[in-house]
Design a protein around this motif. Structure first.
Motif, PDB file in Angstrom:
ATOM      1  N   GLY A 261       9.007  -8.979 -57.049  1.00 55.03           N
ATOM      2  CA  GLY A 261       9.674 -10.272 -57.123  1.00 55.03           C
ATOM      3  C   GLY A 261      11.044 -10.311 -56.496  1.00 55.03           C
ATOM      4  N   ALA A 262      11.365  -9.354 -55.607  1.00 56.98           N
ATOM      5  CA  ALA A 262      12.689  -9.344 -54.970  1.00 56.98           C
ATOM      6  C   ALA A 262      12.954 -10.653 -54.246  1.00 56.98           C
ATOM      7  N   PHE A 263      11.937 -11.175 -53.580  1.00 59.74           N
ATOM      8  CA  PHE A 263      12.002 -12.522 -53.012  1.00 59.74           C
ATOM      9  C   PHE A 263      11.014 -13.390 -53.779  1.00 59.74           C
ATOM     10  N   GLU A 284       3.687  -7.363 -55.755  1.00 63.90           N
ATOM     11  CA  GLU A 284       4.143  -8.753 -55.685  1.00 63.90           C
ATOM     12  C   GLU A 284       5.612  -8.833 -55.292  1.00 63.90           C
ATOM     13  N   ALA A 285       5.976  -8.063 -54.283  1.00 64.58           N
ATOM     14  CA  ALA A 285       7.365  -8.053 -53.822  1.00 64.58           C
ATOM     15  C   ALA A 285       7.784  -9.411 -53.284  1.00 64.58           C
ATOM     16  N   LEU A 286       6.871 -10.107 -52.619  1.00 69.11           N
ATOM     17  CA  LEU A 286       7.139 -11.440 -52.085  1.00 69.11           C
ATOM     18  C   LEU A 286       6.326 -12.449 -52.880  1.00 69.11           C
ATOM     19  N   ASN A 287       7.002 -13.215 -53.710  1.00 69.03           N
ATOM     20  CA  ASN A 287       6.335 -14.205 -54.555  1.00 69.03           C
ATOM     21  C   ASN A 287       6.703 -15.588 -54.021  1.00 69.03           C
ATOM     22  N   LEU A 312       1.936 -14.143 -52.287  1.00 70.61           N
ATOM     23  CA  LEU A 312       2.381 -14.994 -51.189  1.00 70.61           C
ATOM     24  C   LEU A 312       1.292 -16.035 -50.938  1.00 70.61           C
ATOM     25  N   GLN A 313       1.531 -17.254 -51.381  1.00 71.64           N
ATOM     26  CA  GLN A 313       0.534 -18.315 -51.301  1.00 71.64           C
ATOM     27  C   GLN A 313       0.769 -19.188 -50.070  1.00 71.64           C
TER      28      GLN A 313
END
Length: 450
Positions: A261-263, A284-287, A312-313
């Motif tokens: 979740g960093a981003f 899930e680093a990019l959410n 990332l959706q």
């Protein structure tokens, strides 16, 4: 050295004069004086549309260690409604809590620190009369350009309706958790052409950075461009926005470690991750779950957990192109790589680069030895053939009709001649930065701050 600095600060506070080589930044005691040879600061106070406003610009030579205290200007006693302070060209600048308390007593404030050498902040303070002043605290903006900052501390910016932070061409060791404290909205959070060692946890004490309405400013809401980051903590940049479409841009950056979740980006936002390098992506680093456009183009990932991009959706407008992931194990190359959320559709294929295995290297070495041996044998056979022809008298030159002629022919080649030197040109470094955190009635025009 820390103890010596605190001793110097204490003596400065008691004596009212700088000691131990520290230069106290002060406005001239008589604003109308013509002789300013001993003053590094120029202070202008005038009436604006909303009330009294003050602009202070201090320029020091590169050999000055500057102490920024409440002695700079009596902001509170002057009852100004807008204050702009610029400190430039110093060897080092120490920003004390006394300055910050006095400066932030003004409703609208902006602070630029340009080419300030080593920049140290002391902001662990509490307002004595926070409730009395809170209805009038409208905005705060800080610009840091070409500085070394050991620490962006907790509560670095606090107690405002709107805030803004620009870091450009600077080195930051640690960006502390909760650097933004009680900041309702951020007009902009911009980091460019800089290096950051560690960004701890959420940069906002509330856990979420809410971007303000775009109609209030012309800068992009959140932007990281050409930034080197060693470690991004969990939930470091949790960005949201609810009014007209704003932008989140992460372009040409390099991140070594990106935590879960960093981003995290949500709301009415356009999001772009372009031409970045990620050393390692955790789960899930990019959410990303936004209403606007999503771009994830031209990125390189060295290592990543299998569900690193699963959050990332993709909305109706999405671009996922030219991304590359490096793998080592041969079995990873064969598997179908579909890293994104199911909303992004199929196919979701990375370009895969696999490093050569030890067996491949050994085979390649054996092949090179084989070719070398064959080349030597061919050369020996060629020499033997020439000697045999000479012995038999076949290397003859006849100039009679119907007689064969055997000639040795030599050819000089002019291939691969360089056409000329190649020249690489780059853009000029930014000459200046305008701090755009001004309310209506502020005296600061953009031309004045360039």
């Amino acid at each position: 050295m820390k103890g010596a600095l605190w001793l110097a600060l204490g003596l400065t506070w008691l004596l009212g004069t700088p000691v131990a080589g520290l230069l106290l930044a002060m406005c001239p005691p008589q604003p109308q004086q013509t002789d300013k040879s001993e003053s590094f600061c120029e202070c202008i106070k005038e009436n604006g549309r909303s009330g009294p406003i003050v602009k202070i610009t201090c320029n020091f030579n590169r050999e000055q260690d500057v102490l920024l205290t409440r002695a700079l200007y009596p902001f509170h006693a002057s009852r100004v409604v807008s204050a702009y302070v610029r400190v430039a060209d110093a060897k080092s600048v120490y920003v004390t809590r006394s300055f910050l308390k006095e400066w932030q007593s003004v409703p609208a404030t902006a602070l630029d620190l340009w080419r300030a050498g080593t920049l140290t902040f002391d902001v662990l303070y509490e307002f004595d009369n926070l409730h009395a002043y809170s209805p009038y605290r409208t905005s705060v903006g800080i610009g840091i350009v070409d500085c070394y900052v050991p620490e962006i501390p907790a509560k670095f910016m606090r107690d405002r309706d709107r805030g803004g932070l620009l870091i450009r061409s600077s080195l930051v060791d640690v960006f502390r958790k909760g650097a933004f404290f009680n900041i309702k909205q951020m007009r902009y959070l911009v980091i460019e052409d800089s290096a950051v060692g560690v960004v701890e946890g959420p940069v906002s004490a509330s856990g979420v950075v809410t971007l303000s309405q775009r109609s209030l400013h012309s800068w992009v809401g959140f932007r990281m461009h050409k930034v080197l980051v060693n470690s991004l903590g969990a939930g470091a940049f949790n960005i949201t926005h609810s009014s007209e479409v704003e932008s989140v841009e992460v372009i040409k950056c390099r991140f070594q470690e990106v935590s879960t979740g960093a981003f995290s980006v949500s709301g009415n936002l356009n999001v772009s991750f372009s031409e970045n390098t990620f050393g390692h992506l955790q789960k899930e680093a990019l959410n990303v779950n936004v209403l606007g456009e999503v771009k994830f183009d031209g990125n390189l990932i060295d290592t990543w957990e299998s569900d690193a991009l699963s959050a990332l959706q993709c909305p109706s407008r999405a671009s996922l192109q030219r991304n590359t992931v490096r793998v080592v194990a041969a079995q990873e190359v064969a598997r179908n790589i579909t890293p994104f959320h199911s909303s992004c559709g199929n196919p979701q294929i990375f370009t895969v680069i696999s490093g050569p295995s030890a067996l491949e290297s050994k085979s390649s070495s054996a092949a090179l030895w084989t070719l070398a041996v064959l080349a030597v044998l061919l050369l020996v056979l060629l020499i033997a053939g020439v000697l045999l022809y000479r012995r038999r008298g076949l290397m003859m030159r006849h100039y009679k009709r119907d007689t064969p002629i055997f000639l040795s022919v030599c050819k000089a080649s002019a291939d691969n001649v360089a056409n000329g030197p190649e020249h690489a040109t780059g853009g000029d470094a930014p000459s200046g930065v305008t701090n755009p955190m001004y309310e209506e009635g502020s005296p600061i025009d953009e031309e004045e701050c360039e």
